[in-house]
Design an enzyme around this catalytic site. Structure first.
Site, PDB file in Angstrom:
ATOM      1  CD  GLN A  27      -2.650   1.457   2.444  1.00 46.33           C
ATOM      2  OE1 GLN A  27      -2.059   1.866   3.430  1.00 46.33           O
ATOM      3  NE2 GLN A  27      -3.950   1.209   2.433  1.00 46.33           N
ATOM      4  CE1 TYR A  65      -2.124   9.392   6.741  1.00 49.06           C
ATOM      5  CE2 TYR A  65      -3.621   7.596   6.211  1.00 49.06           C
ATOM      6  CZ  TYR A  65      -2.818   8.262   7.117  1.00 49.06           C
ATOM      7  OH  TYR A  65      -2.720   7.796   8.407  1.00 49.06           O
ATOM      8  N   GLY A  81      -8.823  -6.377   9.851  1.00 53.22           N
ATOM      9  CA  GLY A  81      -7.695  -5.700  10.438  1.00 53.22           C
ATOM     10  C   GLY A  81      -7.289  -6.293  11.771  1.00 53.22           C
ATOM     11  NE  ARG A  82      -8.866  -2.098  16.607  1.00 56.30           N
ATOM     12  CZ  ARG A  82      -9.257  -1.390  17.655  1.00 56.30           C
ATOM     13  NH1 ARG A  82      -9.849  -1.993  18.674  1.00 56.30           N
ATOM     14  NH2 ARG A  82      -9.070  -0.095  17.701  1.00 56.30           N
TER      15      ARG A  82
END
Length: 366
Positions: free
Chosen positions: A101, A182, A319-320
């Site tokens: 990424q 971003y 994710g987690r």
């Protein structure tokens, strides 16, 4: 017998055939070494999770000015590419597939993290509210320096160079991080883009930067090895927009003809930062995007499987659960209990809370 797909149904994603639809979401871990070079611990961390259908790395800055954290990995030097090559070789040896990424922080940074202590760059001179982590502790975000029109192609060239290095580094493809405030996201939304040139104002102008970066990445890797992540309507890092549904559906439609490997969409709530939109971002984009869609945002096994089965998404990113369960795919397959992640070890530190979470076999379970 049902013919509907589920999380364990193989799928072609661009140039790759994946054995399952369980994606390891990109997650900031802040454990790179000197020079933002990946470490041996990162080799272990990613290779431990190679059973994912696809791994997407943590945000990796494509240039020194793209850095936003204290110990993030980069992909703008030969040393960084060599470090990543150890990661990709280990993931491939374990049977996995991995995209990098590319994440340019833009204004979500601080001069103390940047070359010659330069101010962060952005579309416009508008600061993010709040504080940023630096080597000297938390400091207030600074007002960024707006990029001149002539400088923007230079930033795009930096992304292109990172894509070239991604080949040297052995990555199967690249994902453009165009979400959570971003640099591409800063150009997209009205709250951070007050430009009056060809990169600001209209929808076409505000999305131009994102699309030009995508085209540059496709020129290096081929569209079938390029993905993009967006987070429609979420305001983490002050990504406010006057009409987010219009902005992001326009962007998704512009992506349709490019033949990308995938569009990665959903939310990143920032764990308490920012607010959610008044719409379901996944369903909003699914209604207009015709390609492969990865959904992310608080899914468990059952809800992820249901989303794939119902056609709301083609793959689901976690994710987690991947932080604390290197064998998450096996645990889902067996309906086994999950390890609970330790939030105190998410960002920075050593191997504890990074590479030492036990697998089922290490726990004596089958």
């Amino acid at each position: 017998m049902s013919t509907r797909p589920g999380l364990f149904t193989p799928i072609r994603v661009g140039a790759l055939v994946l054995p399952n639809r369980i994606v390891m979401s990109p997650m900031t871990r802040i454990r790179a070494g000197a020079g933002c070079v990946p470490t041996e611990s990162m080799v272990r961390y990613y290779s431990q999770r190679a059973s994912a259908g696809l791994i997407i790395t943590e945000g990796t800055h494509p240039s020194p000015m793209g850095r936003g954290y204290t110990f993030p990995p980069g992909l703008h030097s030969d040393e960084q590419a060599a470090g990543w090559r150890k990661v990709t070789d280990a993931v491939h040896a374990a049977g996995g597939r991995i995209f990098v990424q590319l994440m340019h922080a833009g204004r979500v940074s601080h001069s103390s993290l940047l070359p010659e202590h330069a101010l962060p760059i952005a579309p416009s001179a508008i600061a993010v509210s709040g504080e940023v982590h630096t080597f000297e502790g938390k400091q207030s975000f600074e007002t960024p320096r707006p990029l001149s029109t002539d400088e923007i192609p230079i930033v795009i060239d930096e992304y292109q160079r990172a894509a070239e290095l991604s080949i040297t580094a052995g990555f199967d493809g690249v994902e453009l991080h165009a979400a959570t405030g971003y640099l591409p996201n800063q150009f997209q939304v009205t709250g951070s883009n007050r430009r009056t040139d060809e990169y600001g104002g209209s929808l076409e102008a505000r999305t131009r930067f994102t699309l030009e970066v995508i085209e540059a990445l496709c020129g290096v890797r081929g569209a079938d090895r390029v993905g993009i992540k967006i987070g429609p309507g979420f305001t983490v890092n002050d990504t406010f927009d006057d009409n987010p549904a219009e902005t992001y559906t326009y962007l998704a439609r512009r992506l349709n003809p490019l033949g990308l490997a995938y569009l990665h969409v959903g939310y990143d709530s920032g764990y308490g930062r920012g607010t959610a939109p008044p719409f379901n971002s996944i369903d909003l984009i699914r209604s207009v995007f015709t390609g492969t869609l990865i959904a992310v945002g608080g899914f468990n096994k059952a809800t992820g499987d249901a989303a794939v089965s119902a056609g709301r998404a083609d793959l689901v990113a976690y994710g987690r659960p991947f932080i604390s369960n290197p064998d998450l795919v096996d645990r889902f397959r067996l309906d086994a209990p999950l390890n609970i992640p330790d939030g105190q070890t998410f960002y920075g530190g050593g191997d504890h809370g990074y590479t030492d979470y036990p697998t089922l076999s290490e726990q004596g379970r089958h």
